[in-house]
Design an enzyme around this catalytic site. Structure first.
Site: not given
Length: 386
Positions: A32, A109, A133
């Site tokens: 990420k 996310s 997330s």
């Protein structure tokens, strides 16, 4: 690599080395874009952060540990702006496409990491989980999602959102791969099996009865005693969610205050509105919310103290379409926070995985005592969820 799912940031390739042998040497790693990786910028889903980033000279220690275990880095993945949403959208870099159902949101996310794994572009998706997330995109994309015990993994060189809740986490396609990841990052092995699985009636009442029945049937397949309790807490799920959101918004504002003051127009309107909500909270509201979090954590300790594991649905409702109206997205986020906040408030680990023979986005979660992460894996294996 062809990325027709829009999972990765379009950065030029840089050489990221990894050990030739090791427990993860057969696995590809997607990271990420919240973690620093040497040779790459870190944008955190923000055009303004990207512009100020520069190329990072060092790799985040947790990423390096995975590389040293043999994982092969395949790219940095997209995230919701500032990691401050559960939907998966981003006005700067676009929304990744859910490979399981392209009409649905990918969840956020850690959207890019989940999509990369679901599309078989990576085997390990490293992300973060503040308010869900990791767990939510895992559920939406039919994956295994692990939110570790809060504070158990190294979070240096990771851009914060709300430190009281921020936790590095992982998604994989299989329990076996997740078990290998747990071992590689130093998660202690479980010494024994829990005595029973706890079901809180107020939690299962939040979902469709037919889905609840399938979840309970899956739990019974583990041949473990099931203990029922009326409620997980003396406080309502709504009150817990409000306390969680209050702390989250307060800390998210502190983490991004400078960015907002320097370039408010560079932040998406919905993210900016959420940040401003945090700026308006007074100290009394935040103190009360932290007191609730402490009280709930103590209640969880009492509930699970006798070697128990709590079972709960990962999502409170089916995910919306990717082109749904903002009101629908907000309703989905609000409903899911009531379940996703429990791990954050308590600091306890949670493991989410698909339910066998359950259509749609049926995802079951196990929540255990702090540092009991491996126990959750052992129970999940017994449930034969894959």
């Amino acid at each position: 690599m062809q990325d027709r799912w829009n999972a990765f940031m379009p950065y030029p390739d840089a050489d990221v080395g990894h050990a030739a042998t090791g427990p993860l040497s057969h696995l590809r790693l997607a990271v990420k874009d919240l973690f620093d990786v040497a040779g790459y910028p870190t944008a955190a889903g923000s055009a303004a952060v990207l512009a100020a980033s520069g190329i990072k000279p060092l790799t985040a220690p947790l990423v390096q540990k995975l590389l040293d275990a043999g994982a092969c880095f395949v790219g940095k993945t997209k995230t919701d702006e500032l990691a401050y949403s559960l939907i998966g959208g981003n006005i700067h870099f676009g929304m990744p496409i859910n490979p399981r159902d392209p009409t649905l949101i990918p969840g956020g996310s850690s959207s890019g990491s989940a999509v990369a794994v679901a599309a078989d572009l990576a085997d390990i998706g490293l992300g973060t989980d503040t308010s869900g997330s990791i767990r939510l995109p895992a559920a939406v994309n039919g994956l295994i999602g692990w939110r570790p015990t809060h504070g158990s993994l190294d979070d240096r060189a990771l851009r914060p959102l709300a430190p009281s809740f921020d936790a590095p986490g992982f998604v994989t396609r299989s329990l076996e791969a997740m078990s290998e990841v747990m071992s590689a990052v130093g998660t202690p092995a479980a010494n024994d099996q829990p005595q029973s699985i706890v079901i809180a009636e107020d939690i299962f009442e939040t979902i469709d009865s037919s889905v609840a029945d399938k979840m309970v049937a899956s739990l019974r397949s583990a041949a473990m005693p099931i203990r029922r309790t009326g409620a997980i807490s003396s406080l309502s799920l709504a009150d817990l969610a409000l306390a969680f959101t209050t702390i989250l918004q307060s800390e998210a504002w502190e983490s991004n205050k400078t960015l907002f003051e320097q370039a408010p127009e560079a932040i998406a309107p919905d993210i900016a509105a959420r940040l401003l909500s945090g700026s308006r909270l007074d100290d009394g509201q935040v103190r009360e919310a932290r007191a609730i979090a402490k009280h709930f954590s103590q209640e969880i300790d009492r509930l699970l103290g006798a070697n128990l594991v709590l079972a709960l649905p990962t999502l409170a409702m089916s995910p919306p379409n990717r082109d749904a109206e903002p009101e629908s997205l907000a309703a989905f986020r609000s409903a899911c926070i009531k379940l996703l906040c429990l791990s954050g408030l308590s600091g306890c680990p949670q493991l989410a995985f698909p339910i066998a023979n359950c259509a749609g986005n049926g995802s079951l979660s196990l929540l255990g005592v702090r540092s009991g992460d491996s126990t959750l894996m052992n129970v999940a294996r017994r449930l034969r969820a894959e």
